[in-house]
Design a protein around this motif. Structure first.
Motif, PDB file in Angstrom:
ATOM      1  N   ILE A  18       0.839  -1.208   0.000  1.00 35.81           N
ATOM      2  CA  ILE A  18       0.000   0.000   0.000  1.00 35.81           C
ATOM      3  C   ILE A  18       0.868   1.251   0.000  1.00 35.81           C
ATOM      4  O   ILE A  18       0.613   2.195  -0.768  1.00 35.81           O
ATOM      5  N   ILE A  19       1.915   1.279   0.799  1.00 34.70           N
ATOM      6  CA  ILE A  19       2.813   2.450   0.851  1.00 34.70           C
ATOM      7  C   ILE A  19       3.501   2.661  -0.487  1.00 34.70           C
ATOM      8  O   ILE A  19       3.570   3.781  -0.989  1.00 34.70           O
ATOM      9  N   VAL A  20       4.023   1.589  -1.095  1.00 36.48           N
ATOM     10  CA  VAL A  20       4.671   1.705  -2.411  1.00 36.48           C
ATOM     11  C   VAL A  20       3.662   2.197  -3.448  1.00 36.48           C
ATOM     12  O   VAL A  20       3.980   3.052  -4.286  1.00 36.48           O
ATOM     13  N   GLY A  21       2.434   1.703  -3.408  1.00 31.27           N
ATOM     14  CA  GLY A  21       1.392   2.161  -4.327  1.00 31.27           C
ATOM     15  C   GLY A  21       1.096   3.640  -4.159  1.00 31.27           C
ATOM     16  O   GLY A  21       0.969   4.369  -5.143  1.00 31.27           O
ATOM     17  N   ILE A  22       0.997   4.086  -2.916  1.00 29.32           N
ATOM     18  CA  ILE A  22       0.736   5.510  -2.660  1.00 29.32           C
ATOM     19  C   ILE A  22       1.888   6.363  -3.163  1.00 29.32           C
ATOM     20  O   ILE A  22       1.681   7.418  -3.786  1.00 29.32           O
ATOM     21  N   LEU A  23       3.119   5.932  -2.931  1.00 31.12           N
ATOM     22  CA  LEU A  23       4.289   6.673  -3.420  1.00 31.12           C
ATOM     23  C   LEU A  23       4.326   6.732  -4.942  1.00 31.12           C
ATOM     24  O   LEU A  23       4.676   7.762  -5.523  1.00 31.12           O
ATOM     25  N   ALA A  24       3.959   5.637  -5.600  1.00 33.70           N
ATOM     26  CA  ALA A  24       3.924   5.620  -7.064  1.00 33.70           C
ATOM     27  C   ALA A  24       2.883   6.598  -7.600  1.00 33.70           C
ATOM     28  O   ALA A  24       3.143   7.356  -8.544  1.00 33.70           O
ATOM     29  N   VAL A  25       1.708   6.592  -6.984  1.00 32.09           N
ATOM     30  CA  VAL A  25       0.652   7.524  -7.400  1.00 32.09           C
ATOM     31  C   VAL A  25       1.105   8.972  -7.163  1.00 32.09           C
ATOM     32  O   VAL A  25       0.889   9.852  -8.002  1.00 32.09           O
ATOM     33  N   ALA A  26       1.760   9.223  -6.044  1.00 30.42           N
ATOM     34  CA  ALA A  26       2.257  10.569  -5.745  1.00 30.42           C
ATOM     35  C   ALA A  26       3.314  10.993  -6.761  1.00 30.42           C
ATOM     36  O   ALA A  26       3.338  12.155  -7.197  1.00 30.42           O
ATOM     37  N   ALA A  27       4.200  10.087  -7.153  1.00 25.94           N
ATOM     38  CA  ALA A  27       5.236  10.421  -8.141  1.00 25.94           C
ATOM     39  C   ALA A  27       4.619  10.747  -9.495  1.00 25.94           C
ATOM     40  O   ALA A  27       4.988  11.737 -10.140  1.00 25.94           O
ATOM     41  N   VAL A  28       3.659   9.937  -9.930  1.00 23.16           N
ATOM     42  CA  VAL A  28       2.984  10.194 -11.203  1.00 23.16           C
ATOM     43  C   VAL A  28       2.208  11.507 -11.136  1.00 23.16           C
ATOM     44  O   VAL A  28       2.266  12.338 -12.045  1.00 23.16           O
TER      45      VAL A  28
END
Length: 172
Positions: A18-28
């Protein structure tokens, strides 16, 4: 492995995903936001584009571009090293600006790259010229952020190609 320790590990893995997913969405999202605010594209007739270029060039009246691409058979870019002063400019650069117009598409692109972002470039080196159709000599066109900061605000490139497209690059 006990049941409770297995549940703990499953919880850790799920939380990590979940944390990696949130970080990916934030980067995009951050990248999209940056591009939205620093790159403007519009379709416009040649007359309007020429007026925008004229207005942008006015502030550099009498100043030669730091990079020259000759119109003769030798189309290799050259840096005018004599335009780089011995003393560093006292003006802090805020942005590298690019104004480009594609005559065939009728598209005007205005890009503003914050200088703090350029300072993050590895080894303080960058290149906005590539070898597409140009006999590129990286030693002759080697520019660093330090070179641009030493020069201060000014015209970097003012070029029109054979098809009529224009590119204007400057620092401010």
């Amino acid at each position: 492995m006990s049941q409770s320790s297995r549940k703990t590990w499953i919880s850790i893995v799920v939380a990590s995903v979940i944390i990696v997913g949130i970080l990916a969405v934030a980067a995009v999202g951050g990248t999209a936001f940056f591009i939205y605010h620093h790159v403007q594209t519009q379709f416009t007739p040649s007359e309007n584009a020429e007026e925008r270029f004229r207005q942008a060039r006015e502030r550099f009246a009498g100043q030669q571009a730091l990079i020259e691409i000759p119109h003769d058979d030798d189309r290799r870019p050259r840096v005018r090293r004599e335009a780089l002063p011995a003393e560093r400019s006292t003006v802090k650069l805020e942005a590298l600006r690019v104004l480009a117009y594609d005559v065939h598409a009728g598209k005007l692109v205005n890009v503003s790259i914050p200088f703090w972002l350029l300072r993050l470039a590895p080894a303080n080196k960058f290149s906005f010229l590539n070898d597409n159709g140009i006999d590129f000599d990286s030693e002759r066109v080697h520019l660093t952020i330090d070179d641009l900061e030493r020069r201060g605000p000014g015209l970097i490139l003012d070029q029109a190609d054979r098809r009529g497209s224009h590119v204007l690059v400057w620092t401010e």
